[in-house]
Design a protein around this motif. Structure first.
Motif, mmCIF file in Angstrom:
data_model
loop_
_atom_site.group_PDB
_atom_site.id
_atom_site.type_symbol
_atom_site.label_atom_id
_atom_site.label_comp_id
_atom_site.label_asym_id
_atom_site.label_seq_id
_atom_site.Cartn_x
_atom_site.Cartn_y
_atom_site.Cartn_z
ATOM 1 N N LEU A 79 -3.319 -2.725 -23.173
ATOM 2 C CA LEU A 79 -3.679 -2.664 -24.684
ATOM 3 C C LEU A 79 -2.648 -3.827 -25.446
ATOM 4 N N ALA A 80 -1.614 -4.173 -24.830
ATOM 5 C CA ALA A 80 -0.831 -5.192 -25.514
ATOM 6 C C ALA A 80 -1.473 -6.745 -25.390
ATOM 7 N N GLY A 81 -2.518 -6.622 -24.643
ATOM 8 C CA GLY A 81 -3.086 -8.106 -24.258
ATOM 9 C C GLY A 81 -2.415 -8.781 -22.985
ATOM 10 N N VAL A 82 -1.479 -8.179 -22.462
ATOM 11 C CA VAL A 82 -0.775 -8.617 -21.243
ATOM 12 C C VAL A 82 -1.790 -9.139 -19.964
ATOM 13 N N ASP A 83 -1.948 -10.179 -19.591
ATOM 14 C CA ASP A 83 -2.832 -10.405 -18.334
ATOM 15 C C ASP A 83 -2.334 -9.841 -17.281
ATOM 16 N N ILE A 84 -2.994 -8.902 -16.748
ATOM 17 C CA ILE A 84 -2.664 -7.931 -15.750
ATOM 18 C C ILE A 84 -2.843 -8.677 -14.422
ATOM 19 N N LEU A 85 -4.009 -9.174 -14.154
ATOM 20 C CA LEU A 85 -4.221 -9.941 -13.008
ATOM 21 C C LEU A 85 -3.719 -11.484 -12.858
ATOM 22 N N PRO A 86 -3.356 -11.704 -11.631
ATOM 23 C CA PRO A 86 -2.686 -12.994 -11.564
ATOM 24 C C PRO A 86 -3.883 -14.298 -11.860
ATOM 25 N N ALA A 87 -3.513 -15.490 -12.131
ATOM 26 C CA ALA A 87 -4.677 -16.334 -12.324
ATOM 27 C C ALA A 87 -5.456 -16.598 -11.269
ATOM 28 N N PRO A 88 -4.988 -16.835 -10.064
ATOM 29 C CA PRO A 88 -6.155 -16.974 -8.964
ATOM 30 C C PRO A 88 -7.369 -16.209 -8.838
ATOM 31 N N ILE A 89 -7.032 -14.950 -9.330
ATOM 32 C CA ILE A 89 -7.986 -13.736 -9.189
ATOM 33 C C ILE A 89 -9.253 -13.618 -10.106
ATOM 34 N N PRO A 90 -10.140 -13.656 -9.783
ATOM 35 C CA PRO A 90 -11.136 -13.756 -11.051
ATOM 36 C C PRO A 90 -11.281 -12.569 -11.916
ATOM 37 N N HIS A 91 -11.264 -12.558 -12.951
ATOM 38 C CA HIS A 91 -11.284 -11.377 -13.937
ATOM 39 C C HIS A 91 -12.627 -10.536 -14.106
ATOM 40 N N THR A 92 -12.879 -9.953 -13.058
ATOM 41 C CA THR A 92 -14.109 -9.365 -12.975
ATOM 42 C C THR A 92 -13.925 -7.695 -13.175
ATOM 43 N N ASP A 93 -14.826 -6.917 -13.302
ATOM 44 C CA ASP A 93 -14.617 -5.432 -13.436
ATOM 45 C C ASP A 93 -14.105 -5.060 -12.050
ATOM 46 N N ALA A 94 -14.606 -5.489 -10.931
ATOM 47 C CA ALA A 94 -14.215 -4.926 -9.729
ATOM 48 C C ALA A 94 -12.866 -5.474 -9.439
ATOM 49 N N ALA A 95 -12.115 -6.534 -9.784
ATOM 50 C CA ALA A 95 -10.767 -6.774 -9.832
ATOM 51 C C ALA A 95 -9.917 -6.040 -10.406
ATOM 52 N N LEU A 96 -10.415 -5.791 -11.812
ATOM 53 C CA LEU A 96 -9.393 -4.833 -12.641
ATOM 54 C C LEU A 96 -9.503 -3.225 -11.837
ATOM 55 N N ILE A 97 -10.755 -2.909 -11.433
ATOM 56 C CA ILE A 97 -10.563 -1.543 -10.908
ATOM 57 C C ILE A 97 -9.819 -1.400 -9.624
ATOM 58 N N ALA A 98 -9.775 -2.529 -8.777
ATOM 59 C CA ALA A 98 -8.705 -2.641 -7.799
ATOM 60 C C ALA A 98 -7.229 -2.876 -8.069
ATOM 61 N N ALA A 99 -7.253 -3.511 -9.253
ATOM 62 C CA ALA A 99 -5.758 -3.617 -9.589
ATOM 63 C C ALA A 99 -5.429 -2.298 -10.013
ATOM 64 N N GLY A 100 -6.101 -1.630 -10.991
ATOM 65 C CA GLY A 100 -5.879 -0.397 -11.215
ATOM 66 C C GLY A 100 -5.373 0.695 -10.188
ATOM 67 N N PHE A 101 -6.083 0.370 -9.184
ATOM 68 C CA PHE A 101 -6.101 1.517 -7.883
ATOM 69 C C PHE A 101 -4.777 0.950 -7.296
ATOM 70 N N ILE A 102 -4.399 -0.359 -7.073
ATOM 71 C CA ILE A 102 -3.237 -0.577 -6.538
ATOM 72 C C ILE A 102 -1.993 -0.229 -7.315
ATOM 73 N N ALA A 103 -2.213 -0.227 -8.603
ATOM 74 C CA ALA A 103 -1.189 -0.141 -9.596
ATOM 75 C C ALA A 103 -0.818 1.443 -9.435
#
Length: 149
Positions: A104-128
């Motif tokens: 919500l603060a706008g921090v880029d959660i995913l590292p730059a080399p990872i494409p910012h797709t819905d699937a990548a965000l879901i995976a990042a949430g799962f891993i987190a």
């Protein structure tokens, strides 16, 4: 059943599991044909060997966990159950709050080399979520043993 027999049985089970996993690794490395009937929406089909190896690894981990848990004493079982319940849940809540606040603060959660797709965000949430639970579990497990020493 005495302790020595129990230990020998567990070792025999683990030896058989290890041989089975090694066999699956050899088969998995050799089977390079693509999986038949793979849905196109999921992208390129993995090789049959990769699927066999993943399935074998899942079975190996499940059986290994079963034998490991069966051989634990009651105090160790109670420490793990307590730590997973309290540490895992509190870690999940704290981790979710941190992840949500960062998003919500706008921090880029995913590292730059990872494409910012819905699937990548879901995976990042799962891993987190899993990482937060694991950290909470580890802290609670250590705390449980320290409190009882």
């Amino acid at each position: 059943m005495n302790v020595e027999t129990k230990t020998t049985n567990a070792k025999n089970h683990m030896d058989a599991l290890t041989v089975g996993l090694c066999t699956l690794t050899v088969v998995g490395a050799g089977a390079t044909a693509a999986m038949p009937f793979w849905p196109q929406q999921l992208g390129n089909a993995p090789s049959i060997g990769v699927v066999v190896l993943a399935a074998g690894l899942a079975v190996f981990l499940a059986l290994h966990t079963y034998y490991w848990w069966r051989d634990l004493d009651e105090a160790a079982k109670e420490a793990h159950k307590w730590a997973w319940w309290w540490g895992g849940n509190i870690g999940f809540i704290v981790g979710a709050a941190v992840f949500l606040t960062a998003a919500l603060a706008g921090v880029d959660i995913l590292p730059a080399p990872i494409p910012h797709t819905d699937a990548a965000l879901i995976a990042a949430g799962f891993i987190a979520a899993f990482a937060a639970q694991a950290v909470g579990y580890g802290i609670a497990w250590c705390g449980w043993w320290i409190a009882r020493q």
